[in-house]
Write a protein that holds these residues in place. Structure first.
Motif, PDB file in Angstrom:
ATOM      1  N   UNK A  52       0.854  -1.178   0.000  1.00  0.00           N
ATOM      2  CA  UNK A  52       0.000   0.000   0.000  1.00  0.00           C
ATOM      3  C   UNK A  52       0.896   1.235   0.000  1.00  0.00           C
ATOM      4  N   UNK A  53       0.623   2.152  -0.892  1.00  0.00           N
ATOM      5  CA  UNK A  53       1.445   3.360  -0.934  1.00  0.00           C
ATOM      6  C   UNK A  53       0.996   4.330   0.146  1.00  0.00           C
ATOM      7  N   UNK A  54       1.790   5.356   0.388  1.00  0.00           N
ATOM      8  CA  UNK A  54       1.510   6.249   1.510  1.00  0.00           C
ATOM      9  C   UNK A  54       0.353   7.210   1.244  1.00  0.00           C
ATOM     10  N   UNK A  55      -0.107   7.346   0.009  1.00  0.00           N
ATOM     11  CA  UNK A  55      -1.265   8.202  -0.240  1.00  0.00           C
ATOM     12  C   UNK A  55      -2.468   7.397  -0.722  1.00  0.00           C
ATOM     13  N   UNK A  56      -2.406   6.102  -0.559  1.00  0.00           N
ATOM     14  CA  UNK A  56      -3.505   5.248  -1.004  1.00  0.00           C
ATOM     15  C   UNK A  56      -4.548   5.096   0.096  1.00  0.00           C
ATOM     16  N   UNK A  57      -5.781   4.905  -0.337  1.00  0.00           N
ATOM     17  CA  UNK A  57      -6.877   4.632   0.583  1.00  0.00           C
ATOM     18  C   UNK A  57      -7.357   3.214   0.290  1.00  0.00           C
ATOM     19  N   UNK A  58      -7.378   2.394   1.323  1.00  0.00           N
ATOM     20  CA  UNK A  58      -7.753   0.996   1.171  1.00  0.00           C
ATOM     21  C   UNK A  58      -9.270   0.877   1.022  1.00  0.00           C
ATOM     22  N   UNK A  59      -9.694  -0.141   0.303  1.00  0.00           N
ATOM     23  CA  UNK A  59     -11.110  -0.372   0.048  1.00  0.00           C
ATOM     24  C   UNK A  59     -11.902  -0.498   1.352  1.00  0.00           C
ATOM     25  N   UNK A  60     -11.315  -1.059   2.389  1.00  0.00           N
ATOM     26  CA  UNK A  60     -12.040  -1.191   3.656  1.00  0.00           C
ATOM     27  C   UNK A  60     -12.323   0.173   4.278  1.00  0.00           C
ATOM     28  N   UNK A  61     -11.449   1.140   4.032  1.00  0.00           N
ATOM     29  CA  UNK A  61     -11.697   2.501   4.522  1.00  0.00           C
ATOM     30  C   UNK A  61     -12.801   3.173   3.711  1.00  0.00           C
ATOM     31  N   UNK A  62     -12.833   2.909   2.419  1.00  0.00           N
ATOM     32  CA  UNK A  62     -13.919   3.453   1.584  1.00  0.00           C
ATOM     33  C   UNK A  62     -15.249   2.865   2.067  1.00  0.00           C
ATOM     34  N   UNK A  63     -15.265   1.555   2.308  1.00  0.00           N
ATOM     35  CA  UNK A  63     -16.484   0.900   2.809  1.00  0.00           C
ATOM     36  C   UNK A  63     -16.917   1.490   4.150  1.00  0.00           C
ATOM     37  N   UNK A  64     -15.961   1.654   5.052  1.00  0.00           N
ATOM     38  CA  UNK A  64     -16.285   2.196   6.372  1.00  0.00           C
ATOM     39  C   UNK A  64     -16.836   3.616   6.261  1.00  0.00           C
ATOM     40  N   UNK A  69      -3.419   5.678   8.159  1.00  0.00           N
ATOM     41  CA  UNK A  69      -4.329   4.591   7.799  1.00  0.00           C
ATOM     42  C   UNK A  69      -3.579   3.387   7.247  1.00  0.00           C
ATOM     43  N   UNK A  70      -2.454   3.605   6.573  1.00  0.00           N
ATOM     44  CA  UNK A  70      -1.632   2.478   6.104  1.00  0.00           C
ATOM     45  C   UNK A  70      -1.175   1.665   7.308  1.00  0.00           C
ATOM     46  N   UNK A  71      -0.702   2.355   8.341  1.00  0.00           N
ATOM     47  CA  UNK A  71      -0.256   1.668   9.552  1.00  0.00           C
ATOM     48  C   UNK A  71      -1.432   0.966  10.218  1.00  0.00           C
ATOM     49  N   UNK A  72      -2.554   1.662  10.366  1.00  0.00           N
ATOM     50  CA  UNK A  72      -3.745   1.058  10.959  1.00  0.00           C
ATOM     51  C   UNK A  72      -4.144  -0.202  10.201  1.00  0.00           C
ATOM     52  N   UNK A  73      -4.160  -0.119   8.880  1.00  0.00           N
ATOM     53  CA  UNK A  73      -4.556  -1.281   8.082  1.00  0.00           C
ATOM     54  C   UNK A  73      -3.609  -2.455   8.348  1.00  0.00           C
ATOM     55  N   UNK A  74      -2.319  -2.184   8.378  1.00  0.00           N
ATOM     56  CA  UNK A  74      -1.342  -3.257   8.615  1.00  0.00           C
ATOM     57  C   UNK A  74      -1.545  -3.901   9.978  1.00  0.00           C
ATOM     58  N   UNK A  75      -1.674  -3.092  11.021  1.00  0.00           N
ATOM     59  CA  UNK A  75      -1.798  -3.698  12.353  1.00  0.00           C
ATOM     60  C   UNK A  75      -3.126  -4.420  12.527  1.00  0.00           C
ATOM     61  N   UNK A  76      -4.172  -3.945  11.851  1.00  0.00           N
ATOM     62  CA  UNK A  76      -5.443  -4.667  11.887  1.00  0.00           C
ATOM     63  C   UNK A  76      -5.321  -6.017  11.189  1.00  0.00           C
TER      64      UNK A  76
END
Length: 136
Positions: free
Chosen positions: A1-13, A112-119
């Motif tokens: 995941x790049x540092x300016x990317x938004x993950x699909x789970x964040x879009x869903x949330x 959010x990249x960090x949050x996604x990884x730790x989740x």
């Protein structure tokens, strides 16, 4: 995941947060924020991608995402920091020493990249024996 990317789970949330905040008045139409985020979500689904670069989102979708982001917990810290004891990765929150040290300087996308990884890892104490400390 790049540092300016938004993950699909964040879009869903964000979509779900907006749907709760601004429910459809007729069961068919959606709030403008939901529509903007849903368009980004649909493009992700069509391309079978899991993330979208923030700078490619339309302004309304990015604004809607940022509004949702402002409601999320800033830090995964649970006040049990093992990096202060020399660990490379905190047993409490799952962040690396550098992530803990530089957290205040990270932008929302980097956080959010960090949050996604730790989740995804789910190994930090915040996810098991000290889960009662967490308000996500």
């Amino acid at each position: 995941m790049s540092s300016t990317a938004i993950h699909v789970t964040d879009i869903e949330a964000a979509i779900n947060w907006w749907r709760e905040r601004a429910p459809s008045p007729d069961g068919i139409s959606a709030a403008p924020e939901v529509q903007a985020l849903a368009e980004a979500y649909a493009l992700l689904a069509l391309s079978r991608a899991t993330e979208v670069e923030a700078d490619t989102l339309k302004p309304q979708a990015l604004d809607a995402w940022m509004t949702w982001y402002a409601t999320t917990p800033d830090s995964p810290c649970i006040a049990i920091c093992s990096t202060a004891q020399g660990d490379a990765v905190c047993k409490g929150c799952g962040r690396s020493f550098d992530e803990v040290q530089h957290w205040p300087a990270l932008d929302p996308f980097e956080k959010r990249v960090v949050w996604h990884r730790i989740l995804q890892e789910g190994t930090a104490w915040r996810f098991n024996r000290y889960a009662e400390r967490v308000t996500r």
